[in-house]
Scaffold this active site. Structure first.
Site, short mmCIF file in Angstrom:
data_model
loop_
_atom_site.label_atom_id
_atom_site.label_comp_id
_atom_site.label_asym_id
_atom_site.label_seq_id
_atom_site.Cartn_x
_atom_site.Cartn_y
_atom_site.Cartn_z
N GLY A 1 0.84 -1.19 0.00
CA GLY A 1 0.00 0.00 0.00
C GLY A 1 0.87 1.23 0.00
O GLY A 1 2.04 1.16 0.40
N CYS B 1 5.25 -6.22 1.73
CA CYS B 1 5.57 -4.79 1.73
C CYS B 1 4.86 -4.07 2.88
O CYS B 1 5.19 -4.30 4.03
CB CYS B 1 5.26 -4.20 0.36
SG CYS B 1 6.00 -2.60 0.10
N TYR B 2 3.87 -3.23 2.58
CA TYR B 2 3.13 -2.57 3.67
C TYR B 2 2.58 -3.60 4.65
O TYR B 2 2.58 -3.38 5.87
CB TYR B 2 1.98 -1.75 3.06
CG TYR B 2 1.21 -0.91 4.07
CD1 TYR B 2 1.59 0.39 4.34
CD2 TYR B 2 0.11 -1.44 4.75
CE1 TYR B 2 0.88 1.16 5.27
CE2 TYR B 2 -0.60 -0.69 5.67
CZ TYR B 2 -0.21 0.62 5.92
OH TYR B 2 -0.91 1.36 6.84
N HIS C 1 7.96 -7.76 -3.67
CA HIS C 1 6.65 -8.15 -4.21
C HIS C 1 6.74 -9.47 -4.97
O HIS C 1 7.16 -9.50 -6.13
CB HIS C 1 6.14 -7.05 -5.15
CG HIS C 1 5.70 -5.83 -4.41
ND1 HIS C 1 4.42 -5.67 -3.92
CD2 HIS C 1 6.39 -4.73 -4.02
CE1 HIS C 1 4.34 -4.53 -3.28
NE2 HIS C 1 5.52 -3.93 -3.33
N GLU D 1 4.34 -11.10 -6.24
CA GLU D 1 3.26 -11.24 -7.22
C GLU D 1 3.62 -10.69 -8.60
O GLU D 1 2.92 -10.95 -9.56
CB GLU D 1 1.98 -10.57 -6.69
CG GLU D 1 2.02 -9.04 -6.55
CD GLU D 1 2.67 -8.53 -5.26
OE1 GLU D 1 3.46 -9.28 -4.65
OE2 GLU D 1 2.42 -7.37 -4.89
N ASP E 1 -19.34 -13.13 -21.52
CA ASP E 1 -19.78 -13.15 -20.12
C ASP E 1 -21.26 -13.56 -20.02
O ASP E 1 -21.61 -14.47 -19.28
CB ASP E 1 -19.60 -11.78 -19.46
CG ASP E 1 -18.21 -11.23 -19.68
OD1 ASP E 1 -17.31 -12.04 -19.93
OD2 ASP E 1 -18.03 -10.00 -19.62
N LYS F 1 -11.75 -12.27 -16.61
CA LYS F 1 -12.19 -12.66 -17.95
C LYS F 1 -11.62 -14.00 -18.42
O LYS F 1 -12.34 -14.84 -18.96
CB LYS F 1 -11.75 -11.57 -18.93
CG LYS F 1 -12.41 -11.65 -20.27
CD LYS F 1 -13.72 -10.94 -20.19
CE LYS F 1 -14.46 -10.88 -21.47
NZ LYS F 1 -15.63 -10.01 -21.32
#
Ligand code: XMP
Length: 506
Positions: free
Chosen positions: A55, A81-82, A165, A167, A223, A362
């Protein structure tokens, strides 16, 4: 969701959604919750593990995002991180305020043997932080450091924290760290798949709807087609599909959708020609948000006006996806646009909304569509916005202006296909600008409208980059458009990425 969940608490970080995606890619169901409501959600959902996101704030500032750590007591937790800094501070460690931000690729230069980062020594990681942990909380071991960050990782029992990070792709072995956390320490089974999603959804839909009737709004897009297929499987002929031709579809698309549904897929289809109604409601309207809201409201009016035919449906099913939910404004992310199937439904609507895909991205929806046996042509279709060409005709939406876009769009897409350039395109379209420019045609001065062409590559519509077409190709498309589309005398190509632009023009 009945599945074991890994809840990701969002402290406003730009990569929070990526964490959710990576976790799901590993076969673990994950969802995001804003920090303000995290503790309540954890009590309600009882997730199997929790990840605390990064964050932009400083944990040391007054009013900094935080949460009640008592709800995490017996749960595996990974702070990123945060999230690491908050965990350190809450559990009795120290965090120091940084003078400068550290941003970019770094190498880990030491890790503890036997820790969650064992084997990561000298691995590249992505750092993006200001503050850092000065002292680990009591009972925690420091498991990693880099040259500039003496406490880049900590662990104690089932609690872990990393300053980098995992990710992002700039941390090449980041996914392995998540894998170790989820499987070795949190004990997930990794069995969240399209098939298990379908199985759970069918049960949930049957429970929610009971013996009621459902109106399933279909547009021909992936969708709503997947929603229709799921509902039909769950409820059979309790479902009526309704296709509204609002006049804002691509060239010949209405005809195509009706054929596809009635011939191959769902025979219980009511097609409504509402072109005059929509054009009437949009007359003189210029503001993009007003247009979206009007289009959303007219859809519902349409359904309610056909209540007899629709045999008094109590439920309205929509193909809302997770990015629509997030982008329509959660407490931690700014509202960008009201996607009509989330933010724009009017208060007076009496049907209850069901949204079986509201937790999926998606590409996950496409997987589910395939698993349900939908044809490739439907599943691989480009996304198309609910408000249709209404958000691609800038300024007033009139039948004439829509027609110009339809013709230019058909030329652009036909040429993309005939030049073999479809590969890697997420969406491609033509839009009409709300200005006029001067040109010359056959010795005559013209004062006409410009068309903008846009084609983007993207993974999930949250970010996107412009497609790099050869100049000669764009020139040939521009030539055809100005020659064949009446009222157009200039063509632009949009090079902007998202962010800072969005995929649609409005
Ligand atoms: P933006 O323009 O926000 O679009 O970058 C992201 C993705 O969402 C689609 N989109 C919509 N889809 N209703 C929808 O069903 C809407 O109101 C809407 N607005 C944008 C857009 O085409 C892209 O795929």
């Amino acid at each position: 969701m009945k599945h074991q969940t890994c809840l990701v608490v969002d402290f406003g970080g730009q990569y929070t959604q990526l964490i959710v995606r990576r976790v799901r890619e590993l076969g673990v169901y994950s969802e995001m919750v804003p920090w303000m409501t995290a503790a309540d959600r954890i009590r309600e959902l009882d997730p199997h593990a929790v990840i605390l996101s990064g964050g932009p704030a400083s944990v040391l500032d007054d009013g900094a995002p935080t949460m009640d750590f008592s709800v995490l007591e017996d749960k595996p937790v990974l702070g990123i991180c945060y999230g690491l800094q908050l965990m350190a501070l809450q559990l009795g460690g120290k965090v120091e305020k940084a003078l400068d931000r550290e941003y970019g690729r770094r190498n880990i230069d030491h890790v503890s043997e036997g820790s969650i980062l064992d084997g990561f020594a000298s691995e590249q990681v992505w750092m993006s932080h200001g503050d850092q942990v000065l002292e680990a909380p009591p009972g925690f071991e420091v498991i990693a450091k880099t040259e500039s960050c003496p406490i880049a990782g900590i662990q104690s029992g089932k609690r872990f924290g990393v300053q980098f990070h995992p990710e992002v792709t700039h941390t090449p072995r980041g996914k392995e760290l998540l894998k170790r956390f989820l499987f070795d320490h949190a004990g997930f089974a990794g069995d969240w798949t399209s098939a298990s999603f379908i199985e759970e959804s069918l049960a949930r839909i049957q429970e929610e709807v009971g013996t009621g009737r459902v109106l399933c709004a279909v547009s021909g897009g992936v969708d709503s087609s997947v929603v229709a297929a799921l509902l039909t499987k769950a409820l059979g002929d309790q479902v009526t599909c309704v296709f509204v031709d609002h006049g804002l579809l691509r060239k010949d698309e209405a005809k195509h959708v009706i054929e596809q549904f009635t011939d191959h897929f769902h025979p219980n289809l009511v097609a409504i020609d509402a072109r005059d109604q929509f054009f009437g409601a949009l007359k003189g309207v210029l503001d993009p948000e007003d247009k979206r809201k009007i289009i959303g409201a007219e859809f519902v009016r349409c359904f309610e006006a056909h209540a007899d035919e629709l045999k008094d449906c109590e439920f309205l099913a929509q193909g809302t996806l997770y990015p629509d939910v997030i982008e329509s404004g959660s407490p931690t992310s700014a509202k960008i646009k009201s996607h009509h199937n989330v933010g724009g439904l009017p208060d007076w609507m009496r049907m209850k909304v069901i949204e079986p895909l509201r937790w999926l991205f998606k590409d996950e929806v496409r997987e589910v569509g395939r698993a349900l046996g939908l044809p490739d042509e439907m599943v691989d279709r480009e996304p198309f916005p609910g408000p249709g060409l209404g958000v691609r005709v800038l300024g007033e939406v009139t039948p004439e202006r829509v027609h110009m876009v339809q013709e230019a769009d058909a030329i652009f897409r036909e040429m993309i296909a005939s030049h073999g350039l479809r590969q890697g395109i997420w969406q491609s379209y033509a839009a009409l600008l709300d200005v006029k420019t001067v040109g010359v045609m056959g010795d005559e001065r013209t004062h006409q409208s410009p068309i903008v062409l846009r084609a983007v590559a993207s993974e999930d519509a949250m970010t996107a980059t412009a497609v790099a077409f050869p100049f000669e190709f764009l020139e040939a498309v521009a030539n055809r458009i100005v020659n064949e589309v009446k009222g157009v005398n200039r063509v632009f190509y949009d090079y902007t990425s998202k962010p800072p632009a969005t995929i649609e023009m409005e």
